[in-house]
Design an enzyme around this catalytic site. Structure first.
Site, mmCIF file in Angstrom:
data_model
loop_
_atom_site.group_PDB
_atom_site.id
_atom_site.type_symbol
_atom_site.label_atom_id
_atom_site.label_comp_id
_atom_site.label_asym_id
_atom_site.label_seq_id
_atom_site.Cartn_x
_atom_site.Cartn_y
_atom_site.Cartn_z
ATOM 1 N N TYR A 1 -12.394 18.560 5.761
ATOM 2 C CA TYR A 1 -11.374 18.380 6.791
ATOM 3 C C TYR A 1 -10.605 19.682 7.033
ATOM 4 C CZ TYR A 1 -12.487 13.685 5.196
ATOM 5 O OH TYR A 1 -13.158 12.556 4.813
ATOM 6 N N TYR B 1 -10.818 2.702 6.546
ATOM 7 C CA TYR B 1 -11.570 3.947 6.372
ATOM 8 C C TYR B 1 -12.823 3.628 5.555
ATOM 9 C CZ TYR B 1 -13.256 8.440 4.960
ATOM 10 O OH TYR B 1 -14.080 9.506 4.763
ATOM 11 N N ASP C 1 -15.725 -3.255 1.285
ATOM 12 C CA ASP C 1 -15.861 -1.855 0.878
ATOM 13 C C ASP C 1 -14.894 -1.641 -0.293
ATOM 14 O OD1 ASP C 1 -15.621 0.841 0.488
ATOM 15 O OD2 ASP C 1 -15.503 1.367 2.617
ATOM 16 N N LYS D 1 -17.385 6.145 -5.939
ATOM 17 C CA LYS D 1 -16.271 6.899 -6.530
ATOM 18 C C LYS D 1 -16.181 6.768 -8.054
ATOM 19 C CE LYS D 1 -13.295 7.163 -2.454
ATOM 20 N NZ LYS D 1 -13.052 8.573 -2.259
HETATM 21 N N1 PMP Z 1 -15.039 3.827 1.806
HETATM 22 C C1 PMP Z 1 -13.814 4.020 1.304
HETATM 23 C C2 PMP Z 1 -12.882 2.847 1.206
HETATM 24 C C3 PMP Z 1 -13.414 5.273 0.885
HETATM 25 O O1 PMP Z 1 -12.176 5.449 0.409
HETATM 26 C C4 PMP Z 1 -14.329 6.350 0.962
HETATM 27 C C5 PMP Z 1 -13.964 7.755 0.502
HETATM 28 N N2 PMP Z 1 -12.659 8.097 0.584
HETATM 29 C C6 PMP Z 1 -15.605 6.109 1.482
HETATM 30 C C7 PMP Z 1 -15.931 4.842 1.875
HETATM 31 C C8 PMP Z 1 -16.605 7.225 1.604
HETATM 32 O O2 PMP Z 1 -17.063 7.608 0.357
HETATM 33 P P1 PMP Z 1 -17.708 9.065 0.126
HETATM 34 O O3 PMP Z 1 -16.596 10.039 0.311
HETATM 35 O O4 PMP Z 1 -18.236 9.006 -1.266
HETATM 36 O O5 PMP Z 1 -18.780 9.216 1.137
#
Ligand code: PMP
Length: 708
Positions: free
Chosen positions: A297, A425, A526, A555
């Site tokens: 970013y 997100y 998610d 994560k």
């Molecule tokens: N979904 C959520 C809820 C997230 O917080 C994130 C990353 N911040 C992602 C998907 C994307 O994961 P990555 O950065 O490992 O691609």
């Protein structure tokens, strides 16, 4: 900054400089080599002191006088050279009478040594001295226990100093040395030299051997093996002298002369003057970065503020310049067990030795199968199939594709869209981006290629307020109007993360799940940010007791060590897709990477101990306590806490760049965005450090660092 025994921080300690002298075992001449190097360094103009963090076999009352004390050897080593003003030649920090392993010797005197306290003692000692470096001498070998859980190597890894390894020039000595070198490299420690000391009678037990030849060959083969390991540390052959008088010490110091010269010129404040215009390690790394690397970013031309991290441990990051930061980000929700956790490191190394990676098409392996089994055992009930992906965003792409293929397989080919709340997100790839918040989620930049999805109101009912059923009205309306077009509803359960750090009511999820059933559409959770304990439950879905049809996690799956994610679905979804010889059309090259799966299994082992629950609860209490003063500060819109997540939401966007600098100056690592200053530390963070993170936020607001 560094931690005190009471967990508070000693601010502005200059970075520790020196060498850790470790033996590959006992009786290998470590103390003599330390003495000789001490003499050589002082002769090179370096104000250095030899320090024994732990001395066993000497009573505390006799440490200055006993001939058994290493301090006595250090004093002898300096005979005949001019003593340094203001600096005593040596110091002993802890002394125990029993000549045994430190853990036992301390226990006999009702004491318990631990790395954090020893580290604190060393740093306070260093801070009080006018020395330009310390020579820290260990006790016994690297794996000598300091207590039931920690050993000398753990202390060395926290201190992060380069190591002079002293070992015996004989057959068993070679073995010990090579094992010790492997252990040092394994923990990321660098070797500055290998001192080889012959046995008292090298010919004993080797009849007919040309001793000089044998000693030289041992040195040769060691040097070669070190080079194979990528280590170019000099090998110093130290003669075993009959008597160690002044001339003897001088001869030994000569052997260490080149090493001493090199070290003294590397340490700022010791030996040679720093060249003007010469960049520090951190500055030079940042400068190289700026020529070649692009950050998340960020602009590649208008350069972002950067700090260079050299190493990490527990909940700490050590910058290239030596400054230590308390981590409040868990490296974007991932490093839940803190950094360099020995169980994760061991799993990584063990798997690397067996098999780092194989393709997953047509092959399988134990780490992947074990991880799938382990995951299904902790995930919400009803989930039955695990599809491994390389990152969170890819896991979301996989989930969207699964939903589409599932709907196609049952003839619902018109179900091609996804419904999702605003403020969500889900990642940065095209499909994932299409279900991110349409305003803050970069849609305007990529609208030409983003599929158009359906958006409903953000779940407006707070987690900590009574539930208002009206907050489901928009979801109901959207599902009634568009139900037949919708392949799945996708959302982050309970916590909307990067889209606003918003915590909403579990009843919303229960109501939404019911609406999805009525509309005959799938529900995707998610849990990439929320999974593995962050909200106080293993998975946030547990707050509502609602099982999804598809769940994404990532994560913290590997405890933040390697990139790995998983998309997990119910038997119904899997069977639907695979009906009539159907297959799921996805298969990344690094799918189910064996290293990542092995580390993830180890992370699940750590979570299985259940300690995380107490830790997260403790952090929740600390965040409540520490962030309370922010509630009434000007410019603050809201303060909210859930599990190990603390959020201060401001009325206006904050100045991330100036806040980041302010926080680093305060010795903490936090990275706010937009109107949000938030804290989500590793679960192992001690209460004092959690309060320190909160205090830094409070101080930033007090000083207006978010405005400048
Ligand atoms: N979904 C959520 C809820 C997230 O917080 C994130 C990353 N911040 C992602 C998907 C994307 O994961 P990555 O950065 O490992 O691609």
């Amino acid at each position: 900054m560094t931690t005190c025994a009471d967990g508070s921080l000693i601010s502005n300690i200059r970075p520790l400089q020196g060498i850790f002298v470790a033996g590959s075992g006992t009786d290998v001449g470590k103390t003599v080599c330390t003495g000789a190097l001490l003499r050589a360094l002082q002769q090179a103009g370096c104000a250095v002191q030899a320090v024994k963090p732990v001395q066993t076999g000497v009573l505390a009352s006799e440490v200055a006088s006993s001939s058994l004390s290493d301090a006595a050897v250090y004093s002898k080593a300096l005979e005949g050279i001019r003593p340094l003003e203001h600096l005593h030649a040596s110091a002993v920090l802890h002394c125990f009478g029993l000549p045994a392993s430190p853990h036992l010797a301390a226990a006999k005197e009702n004491m318990r040594l631990d790395c954090q306290n020893l580290c604190h003692d060393i740093l306070t000692h260093w801070d009080a001295l006018q020395a330009s470096a310390l020579l820290l001498e260990g006790a016994g070998g690297l794996h000598v226990p300091l207590n039931e859980d920690e050993d000398m190597l753990d202390l060395m890894a926290i201190l992060g100093l380069p190591v002079l390894l002293v070992g015996g020039n004989y057959l068993g000595g070679l073995n010990h040395i090579l094992l010790s070198v492997a252990a040092l490299l394994h923990r990321g420690l660098s070797l500055v030299g290998l001192a080889l000391v012959p046995a008292p009678d090298p010919a004993k037990g080797c009849p007919g051997v040309d001793v000089a030849d044998m000693l030289a060959d041992n040195a040769r083969i060691l040097q070669k093996k070190l080079r194979v390991l990528g280590c170019d540390a000099p090998l110093i052959e130290v003669p075993r002298l009959e008597t160690l008088d002044q001339a003897g010490w001088e001869a030994l110091a000569c052997q260490f002369g080149p090493l001493a010269e090199r070290m003294a010129s590397n340490w700022p404040g010791a030996g040679q003057k720093k060249l003007t215009g010469h960049l520090s390690e951190e500055e030079s790394l940042v400068q190289r970065d700026r020529r070649t690397v692009w950050h998340p970013y960020a602009s590649a031309t208008s350069l972002p503020r950067l700090n260079a991290v050299k190493r990490t441990y527990n909940n700490r990051m050590v910058l290239a310049g030596g400054k230590e930061l308390v981590d409040g980000m868990s490296s974007w929700w991932a490093a839940i067990h803190g950094y360099n956790h020995p169980r994760l490191l061991d799993a990584l190394h063990a798997q690397a030795g067996r098999m780092p990676h194989v393709m997953f098409g047509g092959l399988t392996h134990e780490p992947a199968v074990a991880l799938a089994e382990r995951l299904l055992a902790v995930l919400p009930e009803g989930l039955e199939r695990v599809f491994f992906a390389d990152s969170g965003s890819v896991a979301v792409e996989v989930a969207l594709k699964m939903a589409l293929q599932y709907q196609q397989s049952r003839g619902e080919t018109q179900r091609t869209r996804f419904l999702t709340p605003r403020g969500g997100y889900h990642g940065d790839t095209i499909g994932a981006m299409s279900v991110c918040d349409p305003v803050t989620g970069m849609h305007s930049l990529f609208s030409a290629m983003l599929p158009e999805q359906l958006f409903m109101e953000r779940p407006s009912c707070r987690f900590d307020q009574p539930f208002d059923p009206a907050c489901l009205n928009d979801a109901r309306q959207m599902l009634t109007a568009h139900g037949k077009e919708i392949a799945a509803v996708i959302l982050e359960p309970i916590v909307q993360g990067a889209g606003g750090m918003w915590f909403y009511h579990p009843e919303y999820l229960r109501g939404l799940a019911q609406l999805c059933r009525e509309a005959d559409t799938l529900l995707i959770f998610d849990e990439i940010a929320t999974g593995f304990g962050r909200t106080g439950k293993m998975f946030a879905a547990e707050w509502a007791g609602v099982p999804p049809d598809i769940l994404c996690c990532g994560k913290a799956l590997t405890g933040g060590m390697l990139t790995l994610a998983a998309t997990v679905c119910t038997g119904r979804v899997a069977e639907g897709i695979c009906r009539d010889n159907g297959v799921f059309m996805h298969g990344p090259t690094f799918m189910a990477n064996a290293l990542a799966c092995a580390v993830a299994c180890a992370s699940l082992d750590l979570l299985a101990s259940g300690d995380w629950q107490k830790q997260v609860h403790g952090l929740e209490l600390a965040l409540h306590e520490g962030l309370a003063p922010c509630r009434d500060m000007p410019g603050v819109a809201d303060v909210r806490i859930l599990g190990a997540i603390g959020v201060v939401e401001m009325l206006e966007p904050v100045n991330t760049r100036s806040l980041q600098k302010f926080f680093v100056d305060m010795g903490v690592w936090l990275r706010p965005f937009n109107r949000l200053i938030y804290i989500m530390p590793p679960y192992v963070t001690p209460k004092e450090d959690a309060l320190r993170l909160c205090a830094a936020v409070e101080e930033a607001l007090r000083q207006g660092a978010h405005l400048s």
